[in-house]
Each structure stands twice: as C-alpha cells, then as structure tokens.
Design a protein around this motif. Structure first.
Motif, short mmCIF file in Angstrom:
data_model
loop_
_atom_site.label_atom_id
_atom_site.label_comp_id
_atom_site.label_asym_id
_atom_site.label_seq_id
_atom_site.Cartn_x
_atom_site.Cartn_y
_atom_site.Cartn_z
N ASP A 177 0.88 -1.19 -0.07
CA ASP A 177 -0.05 0.02 0.13
C ASP A 177 0.75 1.26 -0.09
N ALA A 178 2.12 1.13 0.52
CA ALA A 178 2.99 2.17 0.74
C ALA A 178 3.78 2.53 -0.49
N ASN A 179 3.85 1.57 -1.41
CA ASN A 179 4.49 1.53 -2.77
C ASN A 179 3.76 1.23 -3.63
N PRO A 180 2.63 2.00 -4.24
CA PRO A 180 1.57 1.49 -5.27
C PRO A 180 2.59 1.56 -6.71
N GLY A 181 2.14 0.42 -7.47
CA GLY A 181 2.86 0.32 -8.69
C GLY A 181 4.15 -0.29 -8.75
N LYS A 182 4.51 -0.53 -7.54
CA LYS A 182 5.67 -1.43 -7.47
C LYS A 182 5.45 -3.00 -7.58
N LYS A 183 6.48 -3.70 -8.43
CA LYS A 183 6.23 -4.84 -8.77
C LYS A 183 6.59 -5.61 -7.38
N MET A 184 6.12 -7.13 -7.41
CA MET A 184 6.14 -7.79 -6.22
C MET A 184 7.52 -8.11 -5.76
N THR A 185 8.42 -8.16 -6.93
CA THR A 185 9.91 -8.50 -6.66
C THR A 185 10.47 -7.18 -5.80
N ASP A 186 9.96 -6.09 -6.12
CA ASP A 186 10.59 -4.78 -5.75
C ASP A 186 10.14 -4.71 -4.32
N ILE A 187 8.71 -5.07 -4.21
CA ILE A 187 8.19 -5.07 -2.73
C ILE A 187 8.85 -5.91 -1.64
N THR A 188 9.20 -7.07 -2.18
CA THR A 188 10.16 -8.20 -1.29
C THR A 188 11.34 -7.63 -1.26
N LYS A 189 12.01 -6.82 -1.90
CA LYS A 189 13.48 -6.41 -1.59
C LYS A 189 13.27 -5.34 -0.60
N ILE A 190 12.22 -4.44 -0.66
CA ILE A 190 11.89 -3.56 0.25
C ILE A 190 11.67 -4.07 1.91
N ILE A 191 10.95 -5.11 1.89
CA ILE A 191 10.76 -5.92 2.98
C ILE A 191 11.96 -6.60 3.57
N SER A 192 12.73 -7.15 2.32
CA SER A 192 14.04 -7.69 3.02
C SER A 192 15.03 -6.69 3.67
N GLU A 193 14.95 -5.49 2.95
CA GLU A 193 15.85 -4.45 3.92
C GLU A 193 15.43 -4.24 5.03
#
Length: 123
Positions: free
Chosen positions: A32-48
């Motif tokens: 929700d905080a990163n609309p339009g991002k791909k799932m892989t990008d969201i996973t990278k954010i979560i990983s960080e």
C-alpha cells in the motif's frame, strides 16, 4: 474392507522460515505504501526492513519458526506412521529433468561439424 477410491490425506506443509513469517505480516502495508511496484521490488523493500530489525524482533520471528517447526515435526511423524514416508516432490522433479547441452548458435555448430569432419580424415 478398505476403499481404494479414497484419496490419501495431504501431508503436512513445511513451516515458513522467519523471514517469510515477517513478510506475511508486513506485505500489505508495504504494498500500500508503494503503489505500482512489482512484487519483486516489494520483497526487496521488505528484505531490507527485515535486515534492519532489532535483534530481539528477529529472535521473535525465529521463535515463531521454531514453534511452527516443532508442530510440523509432530504432524509429520503422525502422518508417516499412517501413510508412510513423505516423498520430497522437489527432489523428484530435479531428478526427472536431465541437464541438456545449451543449444549452439549456427557458427558454433558449423565449427563443431568442421572439427568432426577433420577428425574423420585423420583415421
């Protein structure tokens, strides 16, 4: 009399590792905080985010994993007592697929065939 048409009960599923437990909890918020991002990008954010968690928070997720694993091991033993050993499907699939040579491009094929032809002349 046993009914041969009854399906075998599905084996228990392996528990998720600590990171995936964390990911499952925060995924929707990050998405929700990163609309339009791909799932892989969201996973990278979560990983960080996970890497920057305090040690005690990571330990909590590790403990959740250990608790889930203990439950899984009990369920696995009970399942195997009734149905026999659980087969590792991923391992089976790897064994079924044989590694094949990468297809050569036309130039490499021509060179290979010329080498084969020249070796035949030596005989």
């Amino acid at each position: 009399m046993t009914d041969n048409n009854t399906k075998k009960e599905a084996p228990p599923k392996r528990p998720q590792c600590a990171f995936f437990i964390y990911k499952q909890e925060v995924y929707q918020q990050v998405k929700d905080a990163n609309p339009g991002k791909k799932m892989t990008d969201i996973t990278k954010i979560i990983s960080e985010q996970y890497k920057q968690l305090a040690k005690d928070k990571i330990d909590q997720y590790e403990q959740k994993y250990k608790d889930s694993k203990a439950i899984f091991e009990k369920e696995k033993k009970a399942y195997e007592d009734v149905h026999g050993k659980i087969k590792n499907e991923r391992k089976k699939k790897k064994d079924d697929t044989k590694v094949t040579k990468k297809p050569q491009n036309k130039k490499q094929k021509k060179q290979a065939s010329e080498e084969d032809d020249s070796s035949e002349d030596d005989d």
